[in-house]
Design a protein around this motif. Structure first.
Motif, mmCIF file in Angstrom:
data_model
loop_
_atom_site.group_PDB
_atom_site.id
_atom_site.type_symbol
_atom_site.label_atom_id
_atom_site.label_comp_id
_atom_site.label_asym_id
_atom_site.label_seq_id
_atom_site.Cartn_x
_atom_site.Cartn_y
_atom_site.Cartn_z
ATOM 1 N N ARG A 90 0.827 -1.217 0.000
ATOM 2 C CA ARG A 90 0.000 0.000 0.000
ATOM 3 C C ARG A 90 0.857 1.261 0.000
ATOM 4 N NH1 ARG A 90 -1.502 3.416 3.757
ATOM 5 N NH2 ARG A 90 -0.654 2.172 5.456
ATOM 6 N N LYS A 91 1.922 1.203 0.803
ATOM 7 C CA LYS A 91 2.693 2.422 0.982
ATOM 8 C C LYS A 91 3.645 2.685 -0.168
ATOM 9 C CE LYS A 91 2.802 2.800 6.008
ATOM 10 N NZ LYS A 91 3.658 2.681 7.206
ATOM 11 N N HIS A 92 4.309 1.578 -0.634
ATOM 12 C CA HIS A 92 5.446 1.808 -1.535
ATOM 13 C C HIS A 92 5.288 1.257 -2.936
ATOM 14 C CE1 HIS A 92 7.330 2.881 2.231
ATOM 15 N NE2 HIS A 92 7.183 1.646 2.711
ATOM 16 N N ALA A 93 4.444 0.276 -3.129
ATOM 17 C CA ALA A 93 4.493 -0.436 -4.408
ATOM 18 C C ALA A 93 3.713 0.271 -5.521
ATOM 19 C CB ALA A 93 3.948 -1.857 -4.225
ATOM 20 N N CYS A 94 2.759 1.082 -5.166
ATOM 21 C CA CYS A 94 1.873 1.683 -6.152
ATOM 22 C C CYS A 94 1.241 0.608 -7.030
ATOM 23 C CB CYS A 94 2.633 2.683 -7.046
ATOM 24 S SG CYS A 94 3.411 4.008 -6.133
ATOM 25 N N ALA A 95 0.826 -0.460 -6.376
ATOM 26 C CA ALA A 95 0.296 -1.607 -7.128
ATOM 27 C C ALA A 95 -1.213 -1.486 -7.239
ATOM 28 C CB ALA A 95 0.641 -2.918 -6.424
ATOM 29 N N SER A 96 -1.737 -2.101 -8.284
ATOM 30 C CA SER A 96 -3.192 -2.127 -8.444
ATOM 31 C C SER A 96 -3.763 -3.511 -8.114
ATOM 32 C CB SER A 96 -3.541 -1.764 -9.893
ATOM 33 O OG SER A 96 -2.974 -2.741 -10.769
ATOM 34 N N GLN A 97 -2.873 -4.466 -7.957
ATOM 35 C CA GLN A 97 -3.346 -5.849 -7.742
ATOM 36 C C GLN A 97 -2.346 -6.619 -6.854
ATOM 37 O OE1 GLN A 97 -3.484 -8.375 -11.250
ATOM 38 N NE2 GLN A 97 -5.479 -9.145 -10.604
ATOM 39 N N VAL A 98 -2.899 -7.358 -5.946
ATOM 40 C CA VAL A 98 -2.063 -8.229 -5.086
ATOM 41 C C VAL A 98 -2.647 -9.641 -5.128
ATOM 42 C CG1 VAL A 98 -1.239 -8.689 -2.753
ATOM 43 C CG2 VAL A 98 -1.502 -6.352 -3.517
ATOM 44 N N LEU A 99 -1.750 -10.603 -5.345
ATOM 45 C CA LEU A 99 -2.179 -12.012 -5.345
ATOM 46 C C LEU A 99 -1.527 -12.730 -4.154
ATOM 47 C CD1 LEU A 99 -3.577 -14.409 -6.751
ATOM 48 C CD2 LEU A 99 -1.460 -14.738 -8.049
ATOM 49 N N VAL A 100 -2.362 -13.285 -3.335
ATOM 50 C CA VAL A 100 -1.858 -14.054 -2.172
ATOM 51 C C VAL A 100 -2.212 -15.531 -2.384
ATOM 52 C CG1 VAL A 100 -2.002 -14.405 0.330
ATOM 53 C CG2 VAL A 100 -2.169 -12.093 -0.623
ATOM 54 N N SER A 101 -1.211 -16.375 -2.273
ATOM 55 C CA SER A 101 -1.507 -17.813 -2.409
ATOM 56 C C SER A 101 -0.912 -18.587 -1.221
ATOM 57 C CB SER A 101 -0.945 -18.348 -3.717
ATOM 58 O OG SER A 101 0.441 -18.331 -3.688
ATOM 59 N N ILE A 102 -1.691 -19.524 -0.754
ATOM 60 C CA ILE A 102 -1.233 -20.396 0.350
ATOM 61 C C ILE A 102 -1.262 -21.831 -0.172
ATOM 62 C CG2 ILE A 102 -1.724 -21.192 2.691
ATOM 63 C CD1 ILE A 102 -3.060 -18.448 3.166
ATOM 64 N N VAL A 103 -0.115 -22.515 -0.041
ATOM 65 C CA VAL A 103 0.014 -23.863 -0.638
ATOM 66 C C VAL A 103 0.552 -24.856 0.388
ATOM 67 C CG1 VAL A 103 1.116 -25.209 -2.471
ATOM 68 C CG2 VAL A 103 0.492 -22.833 -2.890
ATOM 69 N N LYS A 104 -0.084 -26.024 0.365
ATOM 70 C CA LYS A 104 0.487 -27.191 1.090
ATOM 71 C C LYS A 104 0.075 -28.416 0.283
ATOM 72 C CE LYS A 104 0.417 -29.932 5.246
ATOM 73 N NZ LYS A 104 -0.365 -30.338 6.401
ATOM 74 N N ASP A 105 0.982 -28.966 -0.478
ATOM 75 C CA ASP A 105 0.638 -30.113 -1.328
ATOM 76 C C ASP A 105 1.791 -31.107 -1.377
ATOM 77 O OD1 ASP A 105 2.502 -28.866 -2.860
ATOM 78 O OD2 ASP A 105 1.117 -28.191 -4.410
ATOM 79 N N ASP A 106 1.635 -32.063 -2.282
ATOM 80 C CA ASP A 106 2.630 -33.139 -2.325
ATOM 81 C C ASP A 106 3.986 -32.654 -2.794
ATOM 82 O OD1 ASP A 106 1.628 -32.550 -4.765
ATOM 83 O OD2 ASP A 106 1.490 -34.629 -5.472
ATOM 84 N N GLN A 107 3.996 -31.560 -3.545
ATOM 85 C CA GLN A 107 5.293 -31.047 -3.972
ATOM 86 C C GLN A 107 6.124 -30.572 -2.783
ATOM 87 O OE1 GLN A 107 4.412 -28.134 -6.981
ATOM 88 N NE2 GLN A 107 4.220 -29.703 -8.571
ATOM 89 N N LEU A 108 5.409 -30.236 -1.762
ATOM 90 C CA LEU A 108 6.103 -29.813 -0.531
ATOM 91 C C LEU A 108 6.148 -30.954 0.493
ATOM 92 C CD1 LEU A 108 4.374 -26.340 -0.214
ATOM 93 C CD2 LEU A 108 6.704 -26.748 -0.957
#
Lengths: 307, 695
Positions: free
Chosen positions: B593-611
Motif C-alpha cells: 500500500r505504501k510503496h508499491a503503487c500496485a493495483s493488484q495483489v495475489l496471495v496464495s497459500i500452498v500445502k501439497d505433495d510437492q512440498l
C-alpha cells in the motif's frame, strides 16, 4: 514226605534264618553304635528287624500247618520239663515275644537305646535256644542218621549261613527303598551297608564251606557205621535222592560263588552296591534252595530203627 | 475237543500275529516294548494248542512221542514268556517304592516251591505231568497274575487320563488274564504235586513216595474241586473249553487294546497339534493385544504431545492425560496432586473416576501416607496383594471408596518432586499393578510435567507478544500518526501565517496538502485497526482470517486482492507460526500500500505433495513498481518479516523486479517437522494457577 510234613522244613529253616539275621544285625548294630547317633541307628535297623519279625511269624504259621489241631499248640509248653519239643516251642514263643517287643520299641520308641540292645541280645539268646532245642529233638538213639553232633553243628551253621546272606539282602533292599523313596540317608548308612556286605559275604563263604564239610562228614559217618539203617540212609542219598544232593551242593556253591564274584567285581570297579540287589536276590534264592533241600534230605533220608 | 484246541491255538496265534504286526508299526505306545514277548507268547501258546489238538487225534506212536516232547518244551516256555511279558506290563509305570521288598519277600516261597518242585521230579510218575503242573504253577500262574495286575494298572492310568475306551479294554484284558491265571495256571490235573496234592487231595492217585492212599484223609480248609473232573462236573463243560474262552478274551481285549493304543497315540498327536495351534492362537492374541495396547499408548501419547505443542489449555491437557491414563491402565481412579508454594501441603488438582473427570478449583488436601511418602522420597510405589488396607484408604475421590491396589509416581521438575500422580483399583479381585504399569504411569507423569512447562512457556510467549505488539503499535504511531500530526501542527502554523498574510492562493494550496496528509494518516490508522482486529482468537482458522483481512484491505485501499488456497489436508501449523504468518502478510500488504503503487495483489497459500505435506508456503505478489532487493536489508519492515519467519523455523525470500512488481515467499514447517528439530526451551517455574491460554 507229604505236604503236611513240609511244614517242618518251613519252620526250621525260617527260624534259623530269622535267628541268624537278628544275630548278625545285632552284632553290626553293636559295633556301629559308637559311631552314629541312636536315632539314625534305629532308622537303619527299623526295616530289617520288621522283616525278621515277619519271618518269625511266617515260620510259626508254617509250623502250625504241621499240626492236626493247631489251636491247641499252646498246650505243648506244659511239658517243658520232659520234652525238647515243649522247650523248643517255649523258647520260640520267647523269641517271638522278645523280637516283637524289640520291633515295637525300634519303630515307635525313639529312646531307651540300652533297653533295646539288651532286648535284642535276649531275643538272640531265645532264638539260639530254640535252635538248640530244635536240633536236640532229633538226637534220638533210634534215628541213627540224626543222632550225632553234626545235627547241632549243621543247624547252627545253617543259621549263620542263612542269617548272613538274608541280612545282606534285607540291608540292600532297605538301602534301595530309602533311595527310591527319596528318604535322606547319610553316607554313613551307605558305608555301613557296604562294610556289612563284605563281612557277611565272608561269613557266608565260611559257613558254606563248613556246611559242605559237615555233609561230607555225614556221608563218612553213615558209611563208617555198620548199622543197616545208616546204610539205608546212605543208599537213599546216593541213589534216589542223589539228584537232590547234587542240586543242593550245586546251588550252594553257585550261590556263594555268584555272591563273591559280583561283590568282588563291584569292589574292583568301585561301583555302587545298590546295583547288586538283583545278583543278591539270585544268590540268596540259590543258597536258600540249597538249605531247604538239605533240610528235606535231612528228613527224607532218616530211617527209624525197628521199622 | 479238537475244535476247542484248534480255536484255542487259532486265538493265541491271532494274538501273536497281531502283536508281531504291531511291532513293525511306527509310533510309540505303552505296550510297544513288550510286544516281542507278547508275540512270542501268543505263538508259543498257539503251538501248544495245536500240539494238544494233534495229540487228541490218535496218531502214530513216534509222532505222539515227538509231539509230547515238543509240548514239554513249549509249555514251560509259554509260561516263562508270559511271566516276562507280565513283568514288563507291570513295570510300564514306576512301581511304588515299597514294591522293592516284594522280590525279597518272594524269595522264601519261591525257594520252597522250587525245592518242592525239584523233589517231585524224583517221583516215578510220567515226566510230562510234573512239567505240565509246575509250568502252570511256577510260570503261568504268576505270569498271568502279574500281567492281569499290569493291565489293571493300565486301566487305572488310562481312566485317570480320561481315555475311557482304552481303559475299558485294559480292564477287560486285566480280568481276562486273571481268569487265565485261574483256568490255566491254577486248575491242574489231579496229581500229587504242590497245591494240587492239597486241594485235589481225594483225586490224587496212589503215590509210592508219599505213601498215602486216596481218600485216606481229607484236606482241611479247601474243598476238592480245582481239577479237570470237578470243573466238568460243576460247569458241564471241560476245562479246555474255559481255557479257550479265556484265550478268546485275552486275545480280544489285548488286540483291541493295541489298536486303541495306536488310536490314542494319534489322538495325542492331534491333541498336541491342537495344543500347539491353541498356543499359537494365544500368542497371536497376546501379540494383537500387546500391539493394540502399544497403539493405544502411542495414539494417546501423540495426541497429548500434539495438544501440548499446540499450546492448548493446560487444564484441558492435564484432564486429557489423566483420563487416558486411567483408561489405558485399567484403573478405577486416577489423581493428580501438586505441592503448594511452601511444599507443606499436597493438593488434589484434578482427578478422574468412573463417573467423571474434572479439575478441582478448590483443591482438596491429600493426606494418604503412601502418596506423601512417594512425594517426599521421590520414589515410585506399587502396592502388593498383602499391603495394609489402612494404607489404601483416602486414595480415591470421593474418599468413601477405598482402593484394593495403588501405584504412585512422583511428578518431578528438575529432579524435585512437585506433586504426585497415582492410579487405583477398587475391586478386590483385580490384580495389583505391575512394573510395566508403573513405567507407563511414570511416562504420564513426565507428560504432566511437559504440559505444565509448555503452559509456562505459553504464558511467557504471550507476555512477550504483548510487549512486542505494543512496541509495534508505538512504532507505527510514531512513524505514521505522530509524524502526520507533527506535520499537521506545522501546516496549521503555516496556514495561520498565510491567513495573516492574506495569501489565499498559497493558503488553499497548503490546505490541499494538509488534506492529503490527513487522508494518509487516516489510511494508516484504519489499516492498523484492521490489523489489530485480524486475530486468530476466534478459532475460525488461518485461511478465513486471511480471507477476511484481504477483503478489508481491498475495501480500504482500493487495491484489488486475490486469494489462492491450495491446501491438502490441514495446515498443521503451530499457533505461533500461524500468528507470525498473519503478521508477515500484514507487513507485506502495508508495504504494497505504501510503496508499491500496485493495483493488484495475489496471495496464495500452498500445502501439497510437492512440498511433501511438510511445509506451508505463502506467496504475496504485487504488480507494483518494485525495488532493488540489495537495499532491502536497510528496510526495517523487511527485517522484521525475516525475524518473524526465523522465529518459527521458517524462511522468507523476497524477489523484486523494477517496474514489474515484488514477490514475498515465506515457507513454514508443519508441526511434526518442527518437532523433529528438537527445539527445547527451558522456562522458569510458575504457578499452574497463573497460566492462561493463548489468545
Amino acid at each position: 514226605m507229604n505236604l503236611r510234613e513240609w511244614a517242618l522244613p518251613v519252620y526250621t529253616v525260617l527260624i534259623e534264618l530269622s535267628s541268624g539275621a537278628l544275630f548278625a544285625l545285632w552284632i553290626l548294630r553293636t559295633l556301629t553304635g559308637s559311631r552314629i547317633d541312636e536315632k539314625n541307628l534305629d532308622e537303619m535297623t527299623k526295616i530289617p528287624i520288621l522283616i525278621i519279625f515277619s519271618t518269625i511269624i511266617a515260620a510259626m504259621a508254617g509250623a502250625h500247618l504241621h499240626l492236626s489241631r493247631p489251636y491247641l499248640s499252646f498246650l505243648a509248653v506244659l511239658n517243658f520239663q520232659h520234652s525238647w519239643l515243649s522247650r523248643e516251642i517255649t523258647f520260640n514263643v520267647f523269641f517271638f515275644l522278645l523280637t516283637g517287643s524289640l520291633t515295637a520299641l525300634v519303630w515307635f520308641v525313639p529312646e531307651h537305646y540300652k533297653l533295646k540292645q539288651w532286648l535284642g541280645w535276649a531275643a538272640i539268646l531265645a532264638g539260639f535256644s530254640t535252635i538248640y532245642c530244635m536240633a536236640h529233638i532229633y538226637l534220638l538213639p533210634t534215628q541213627i542218621a540224626w543222632n550225632s553232633t553234626k545235627t547241632f553243628l549243621s543247624y547252627y551253621a545253617g543259621m549263620l549261613l542263612l542269617g548272613s546272606v538274608s541280612l545282606i539282602t534285607i540291608l540292600l533292599m532297605d538301602l534301595n527303598f530309602s533311595f527310591k523313596n527319596n528318604q535322606e540317608r547319610s553316607d554313613f548308612h551307605v558305608q555301613f551297608v557296604r562294610d556289612a556286605f563284605i563281612w557277611l559275604t565272608r561269613v557266608t563263604v565260611m559257613t558254606s564251606i563248613m556246611l559242605m564239610l559237615l555233609n561230607a562228614y555225614q556221608f563218612d559217618f553213615l558209611q563208617r557205621l555198620q548199622d543197616p539203617t545208616a546204610q539205608t540212609s546212605l543208599n537213599l542219598l546216593l541213589s534216589i535222592y542223589l539228584p537232590l544232593v547234587i542240586l543242593q551242593i550245586g546251588f550252594l556253591l553257585l550261590g556263594v560263588i555268584w555272591l563273591v564274584l559280583t561283590l568282588r567285581r563291584t569292589m574292583k570297579e568301585n561301583g555302587s552296591i545298590r546295583k547288586l540287589l538283583s545278583p543278591v536276590y539270585i544268590a540268596n534264592t540259590l543258597i536258600l534252595i540249597a538249605a531247604i533241600i538239605e533240610r528235606f534230605l535231612f528228613y527224607a533220608t532218616h530211617v527209624r530203627i525197628g521199622i | 475237543m479238537m475244535i476247542i484246541y484248534f480255536l484255542y491255538g487259532l486265538s493265541f496265534g491271532g494274538l501273536g500275529l497281531a502283536a508281531y504286526l504291531q511291532m513293525h508299526q511306527s509310533g510309540d505306545f505303552p505296550l510297544k516294548k513288550q510286544l516281542p514277548w507278547l508275540a512270542a507268547f501268543g505263538i508259543a501258546c498257539s503251538v501248544s494248542g495245536f500240539i494238544d489238538m494233534f495229540l487228541t487225534n490218535q496218531t502214530a506212536d513216534e509222532i505222539t512221542t515227538i509231539l509230547k516232547t515238543l509240548r514239554m518244551v513249549v509249555q514251560p516256555l509259554t509260561g516263562l514268556l508270559l511271566l516276562i511279558f507280565g513283568w514288563g506290563i507291570l513295570k510300564l509305570d514306576p512301581l511304588p517304592a515299597w514294591t522293592i521288598f516284594i522280590p525279597g519277600i518272594l524269595i522264601v516261597p519261591i525257594a520252597y516251591i522250587v525245592t518242592f518242585a525239584a523233589t517231585t521230579f524224583i517221583t516215578p510218575s510220567p515226566i510230562e505231568i510234573p512239567i505240565d503242573i509246575w509250568s502252570r504253577y511256577l510260570f503261568y500262574l504268576p505270569g498271568s497274575i502279574i500281567a492281569g495286575i499290569g493291565f489293571l494298572r493300565l486301566w487305572d492310568k488310562q481312566r485317570k487320563l480320561g481315555y475311557y475306551d482304552v481303559a475299558n479294554l485294559m480292564l477287560g484284558a486285566g480280568v481276562a488274564f486273571l481268569f487265565e491265571a485261574f483256568v490255566v495256571g491254577l486248575i491242574v490235573p489231579a496229581a500229587p504235586y504242590g497245591p494240587a496234592s492239597y486241594y485235589n487231595y481225594d483225586r490224587v492217585t496212589y503215590n509210592a513216595l508219599i505213601g498215602e492212599h486216596p481218600g485216606s484223609s481229607e484236606s482241611y480248609g479247601l474243598t476238592a474241586w480245582l481239577d479237570y473232573k470237578r470243573v466238568l462236573q460243576a460247569t458241564g463243560l471241560p476245562i479246555q473249553f474255559w481255557r479257550m474262552v479265556s484265550a478268546f478274551a485275552v486275545t480280544f481285549f489285548v488286540v483291541r487294546g493295541l489298536g486303541v493304543f495306536e488310536a490314542i497315540r494319534k489322538r495325542e498327536v492331534d491333541a498336541l497339534q491342537h495344543e500347539r495351534d491353541e498356543a499359537e492362537k494365544e500368542t497371536m492374541q497376546a501379540q494383537i493385544i500387546a500391539r493394540q495396547t502399544a497403539e493405544s499408548w502411542t495414539d494417546a501419547l501423540v495426541s497429548i504431545n500434539r495438544r501440548i505443542a499446540e499450546f492448548e489449555n493446560v487444564d484441558g491437557i492435564l484432564l486429557y492425560i489423566i483420563e487416558n491414563a486411567k483408561i489405558l491402565l485399567h484403573s478405577d481412579f486416577i489423581g493428580l496432586a501438586l505441592l503448594n508454594e511452601d511444599r507443606s501441603q499436597l493438593m488434589l488438582k484434578c482427578y478422574s473416576n468412573e463417573l467423571k473427570t474434572e479439575r478441582l478449583f478448590e483443591p482438596l488436601l491429600i493426606e494418604n501416607p503412601i502418596i506423601w511418602q512417594s512425594v517426599r522420597s521421590n520414589n515410585l510405589f506399587c502396592s502388593q496383594a498383602d499391603s495394609s488396607i489402612e494404607l489404601l484408604e483416602q486414595v480415591c475421590f470421593p474418599i468413601e471408596k477405598s482402593a484394593s491396589s495403588i501405584a504412585v509416581v512422583p511428578i518431578e521438575l528438575d529432579n524435585i518432586a512437585i506433586g504426585a500422580l497415582w492410579i487405583a483399583r477398587c475391586e478386590a479381585k483385580e490384580k495389583p499393578y505391575s512394573q510395566t504399569d508403573l513405567i507407563w504411569l511414570e511416562c504420564m507423569a513426565d507428560l504432566v510435567v511437559i504440559a505444565i512447562q509448555h503452559g509456562l512457556m505459553a504464558s511467557q510467549i504471550q507476555s512477550l507478544s504483548i510487549v512486542e505488539e505494543r512496541a509495534r503499535i508505538a512504532r507505527e504511531m510514531h512513524d505514521g500518526l505522530a509524524q502526520v500530526l507533527g506535520y499537521l501542527n506545522l501546516q496549521v502554523q503555516t496556514l495561520e501565517a498565510l491567513h495573516e498574510q492574506g495569501n489565499s492562493e498559497e493558503f488553499i494550496n497548503e490546505l490541499h496538502h494538509m488534506r492529503q496528509a490527513i487522508q494518509l494518516a487516516h489510511a494508516d490508522v484504519r489499516e492498523n485497526i484492521l490489523s489489530l482486529r485480524t486475530t486468530l482468537a476466534n478459532d475460525t482458522g488461518l485461511i478465513p482470517a486471511v480471507e477476511e483481512y484481504l477483503k478489508g484491505f481491498e475495501i480500504q485501499t482500493g487495491i484489488e486482492t486475490e486469494l489462492s488456497v491450495n491446501v491438502i489436508g490441514e495446515l498443521n501449523l503451530s499457533s505461533v507460526a500461524e500468528v507470525q504468518l498473519v503478521c508477515i502478510l500484514q507487513e507485506a500488504l502495508t508495504n504494497v500500500r505504501k510503496h508499491a503503487c500496485a493495483s493488484q495483489v495475489l496471495v496464495s497459500i500452498v500445502k501439497d505433495d510437492q512440498l511433501d505435506f511438510e511445509h506451508v508456503q505463502m506467496e504475496i505478489r504485487d504488480n507494483g513498481v518494485g525495488f532493488i532487493t540489495s537495499d532491502s536489508k536497510r528496510h526495517f519492515g523487511l527485517q522484521t518479516m525475516r525475524e518473524r519467519a526465523t522465529s518459527v523455523n521458517g524462511t522468507l525470500l523476497i524477489h523484486s523486479v523494477l517496474e514489474k512488481g515484488t514477490t514475498v515467499l515465506c515457507d513454514f514447517p508443519c508441526l511434526q517437522h518442527e518437532e523433529s528439530r528438537g527445539t527445547k526451551i527451558a522456562l522458569p517455574v510458575l504457578d499452574l494457577g497463573k497460566i492462561e491460554p493463548l489468545p
